[in-house]
Scaffold this motif. Structure first.
Motif, PDB file in Angstrom:
ATOM      1  N   ASP A  66      42.303  20.421  65.993  1.00  0.00           N
ATOM      2  CA  ASP A  66      42.207  20.632  67.446  1.00  0.00           C
ATOM      3  C   ASP A  66      42.797  21.978  67.829  1.00  0.00           C
ATOM      4  OD1 ASP A  66      40.970  18.214  67.900  1.00  0.00           O
ATOM      5  OD2 ASP A  66      42.867  17.115  67.947  1.00  0.00           O
ATOM      6  N   PRO A  67      42.425  22.473  69.045  1.00  0.00           N
ATOM      7  CA  PRO A  67      43.027  23.716  69.513  1.00  0.00           C
ATOM      8  C   PRO A  67      44.549  23.630  69.406  1.00  0.00           C
ATOM      9  CG  PRO A  67      41.292  23.022  70.997  1.00  0.00           C
ATOM     10  CD  PRO A  67      41.450  21.923  69.991  1.00  0.00           C
ATOM     11  N   GLY A  68      45.145  24.699  68.958  1.00  0.00           N
ATOM     12  CA  GLY A  68      46.595  24.706  68.710  1.00  0.00           C
ATOM     13  C   GLY A  68      46.858  24.802  67.208  1.00  0.00           C
ATOM     14  N   THR A  98      44.622  37.399  64.726  1.00  0.00           N
ATOM     15  CA  THR A  98      44.477  35.941  64.725  1.00  0.00           C
ATOM     16  C   THR A  98      42.989  35.587  64.721  1.00  0.00           C
ATOM     17  OG1 THR A  98      44.681  36.000  67.106  1.00  0.00           O
ATOM     18  CG2 THR A  98      46.653  35.384  65.867  1.00  0.00           C
ATOM     19  N   ILE A  99      42.697  34.377  64.323  1.00  0.00           N
ATOM     20  CA  ILE A  99      41.304  33.924  64.249  1.00  0.00           C
ATOM     21  C   ILE A  99      40.729  33.858  65.680  1.00  0.00           C
ATOM     22  CG2 ILE A  99      42.017  31.479  64.261  1.00  0.00           C
ATOM     23  CD1 ILE A  99      39.672  30.952  62.303  1.00  0.00           C
ATOM     24  N   SER A 100      39.475  34.307  65.843  1.00  0.00           N
ATOM     25  CA  SER A 100      38.876  34.322  67.193  1.00  0.00           C
ATOM     26  C   SER A 100      38.465  32.896  67.590  1.00  0.00           C
ATOM     27  CB  SER A 100      37.648  35.228  67.219  1.00  0.00           C
ATOM     28  OG  SER A 100      36.628  34.626  66.470  1.00  0.00           O
ATOM     29  N   PRO A 101      38.365  32.608  68.900  1.00  0.00           N
ATOM     30  CA  PRO A 101      37.953  31.257  69.329  1.00  0.00           C
ATOM     31  C   PRO A 101      36.619  30.810  68.718  1.00  0.00           C
ATOM     32  CG  PRO A 101      38.905  32.436  71.183  1.00  0.00           C
ATOM     33  CD  PRO A 101      38.805  33.431  70.056  1.00  0.00           C
ATOM     34  N   ALA A 117      36.297  27.571  66.345  1.00  0.00           N
ATOM     35  CA  ALA A 117      35.398  26.468  66.725  1.00  0.00           C
ATOM     36  C   ALA A 117      34.451  26.150  65.566  1.00  0.00           C
ATOM     37  CB  ALA A 117      34.606  26.840  67.980  1.00  0.00           C
ATOM     38  N   PHE A 118      33.946  27.176  64.876  1.00  0.00           N
ATOM     39  CA  PHE A 118      33.035  26.929  63.753  1.00  0.00           C
ATOM     40  C   PHE A 118      33.748  26.160  62.641  1.00  0.00           C
ATOM     41  CE2 PHE A 118      31.393  27.948  59.572  1.00  0.00           C
ATOM     42  CZ  PHE A 118      30.075  27.533  59.708  1.00  0.00           C
ATOM     43  N   VAL A 119      34.967  26.603  62.316  1.00  0.00           N
ATOM     44  CA  VAL A 119      35.704  25.955  61.215  1.00  0.00           C
ATOM     45  C   VAL A 119      36.083  24.520  61.598  1.00  0.00           C
ATOM     46  CG1 VAL A 119      37.812  26.027  59.805  1.00  0.00           C
ATOM     47  CG2 VAL A 119      36.569  28.144  60.302  1.00  0.00           C
ATOM     48  N   SER A 120      36.527  24.313  62.840  1.00  0.00           N
ATOM     49  CA  SER A 120      36.927  22.943  63.181  1.00  0.00           C
ATOM     50  C   SER A 120      35.710  22.027  63.250  1.00  0.00           C
ATOM     51  CB  SER A 120      37.808  22.887  64.442  1.00  0.00           C
ATOM     52  OG  SER A 120      37.056  23.066  65.576  1.00  0.00           O
ATOM     53  N   VAL A 143      40.060  37.085  58.546  1.00  0.00           N
ATOM     54  CA  VAL A 143      39.551  35.707  58.541  1.00  0.00           C
ATOM     55  C   VAL A 143      38.242  35.605  59.314  1.00  0.00           C
ATOM     56  CG1 VAL A 143      40.051  33.349  59.307  1.00  0.00           C
ATOM     57  CG2 VAL A 143      41.783  34.642  58.105  1.00  0.00           C
ATOM     58  N   ASP A 144      38.101  36.363  60.400  1.00  0.00           N
ATOM     59  CA  ASP A 144      36.831  36.341  61.150  1.00  0.00           C
ATOM     60  C   ASP A 144      35.666  36.797  60.259  1.00  0.00           C
ATOM     61  OD1 ASP A 144      37.642  35.230  63.493  1.00  0.00           O
ATOM     62  OD2 ASP A 144      38.065  37.138  64.491  1.00  0.00           O
ATOM     63  N   GLY A 145      35.916  37.850  59.472  1.00  0.00           N
ATOM     64  CA  GLY A 145      34.884  38.342  58.542  1.00  0.00           C
ATOM     65  C   GLY A 145      34.519  37.237  57.553  1.00  0.00           C
TER      66      GLY A 145
END
Ligand SMILES: C[S@@+](CC[C@H](N)C(=O)[O-])C[C@H]1O[C@@H](n2cnc3c(N)ncnc32)[C@H](O)[C@@H]1O
Length: 280
Positions: free
Chosen positions: A24-26, A2-5, A9-12, A47-49
């Protein structure tokens, strides 16, 4: 995986800053699902990469923002607004524009174009002979605008709200898809436009459909967009929002008129304060 926090946060933050869309978170699952195909295409392991690359690559950022847009739409969505268009807005505007015999309409946040082309079909059926109309279809997503220009829809898309008579009248087969007629395409012009940024120079519109997009923004962005809309809707024109959207408690500059289940918004007329004359 899963995508890391930090990646989320960067994408949002990016989405909020560039398009005002709130993730938002969720909503991690949604962001991950939207970015995974781009990560694969870019040759990233996950996705993190891909987000690591996004941090420094503006071209990739534009692609990611486009992929994050939610483009849910259908023909004559919710029906009632289109009924109000034919029964109230169109007759009112035809009466008011008899000197120019032209109507100017804006489908703001048009997605793949079903809204703009639904309006074009109604104009084709109900506009008096000798009149013309132009529909400006705008969206922040260039992928969506390319779809509007192509005017091609899958069978699944055609099954969502398009009456059979309109399919026969306005579409022809194009391989496994259906393509809208050139006459309707000519009525619709596309332009990329980010609603959360200052508007470019725009004409005055008789009718604006701004439907199912304010829901993605925070309160201040909604207020700001409605304030700017006030400048481009003709003083006697109409603004239509989505069925779960309202100007109530957001902007005082709009009058609301109900037509069945549909709320029509009209610019509130400015009341000029009498000038107090002081003695000479
Ligand atoms: C759910 S669709 C609504 C389509 C259509 N108006 C309807 O009601 O069926 C929302 C659209 O808003 C667009 N959008 C999101 N943020 C935007 C922004 N800041 N400026 C312009 N369009 C935006 C998305 O790309 C998407 O196509």
């Amino acid at each position: 995986m899963t995508i890391s926090p930090p990646s989320f946060a960067f994408v949002s933050d990016l989405a909020r800053r560039e398009t005002a869309m709130l993730y938002d978170p969720g909503k991690e699952y949604l962001v991950e699902a939207r970015l995974l195909p781009l990560a694969r295409e870019a040759g990233c392991a996950d996705v993190d990469g891909y987000v690591a690359r996004l941090r420094t690559d503006p071209v990739e950022q534009a692609k990611a923002l486009d992929a994050l847009t939610i483009n849910e739409t259908s023909w004559f969505r919710d029906n009632a607004p289109y009924q109000a268009f034919t029964e109230v807005m169109l007759p009112a505007m035809v009466a008011a524009r008899s000197h120019v015999r032209h109507l100017s309409i804006w489908s703001a946040a048009c997605s793949s174009g079903q809204e703009a082309y639904s309006l074009a079909m109604l104009l084709d059926q109900h506009l008096p002979a000798g009149w013309t109309a132009q529909i400006l279809a705008t969206d922040v997503s260039t992928t969506m605008l390319a779809r509007v220009d192509a005017g091609r829809y899958s069978q699944v898309e055609m099954n969502r709200g398009l009456p059979a008579t309109s399919l026969v009248k306005y579409f022809s087969r194009a391989g496994s898809e259906w393509e809208i007629s050139e006459d309707l395409k000519r009525m619709v012009r596309t332009q990329q436009l980010n609603l959360s940024a200052p508007f470019p120079l725009l004409p005055t519109f008789d009718i604006v459909f701004l439907r199912n997009v304010l829901i993605y923004f925070d309160l201040e962005t909604k207020r700001d967009i409605l304030r700017r809309m006030r400048q481009v809707v003709a003083p006697d024109g109409f603004l239509l929002l989505g069925s779960s959207e309202t100007t109530l408690d957001l902007e005082d500059d709009w009058n609301r008129e109900a037509h069945g289940r549909t709320q029509l918004h009209r610019p509130a007329t400015t009341t000029l304060q009498p000038i107090a004359l002081t003695g000479a």
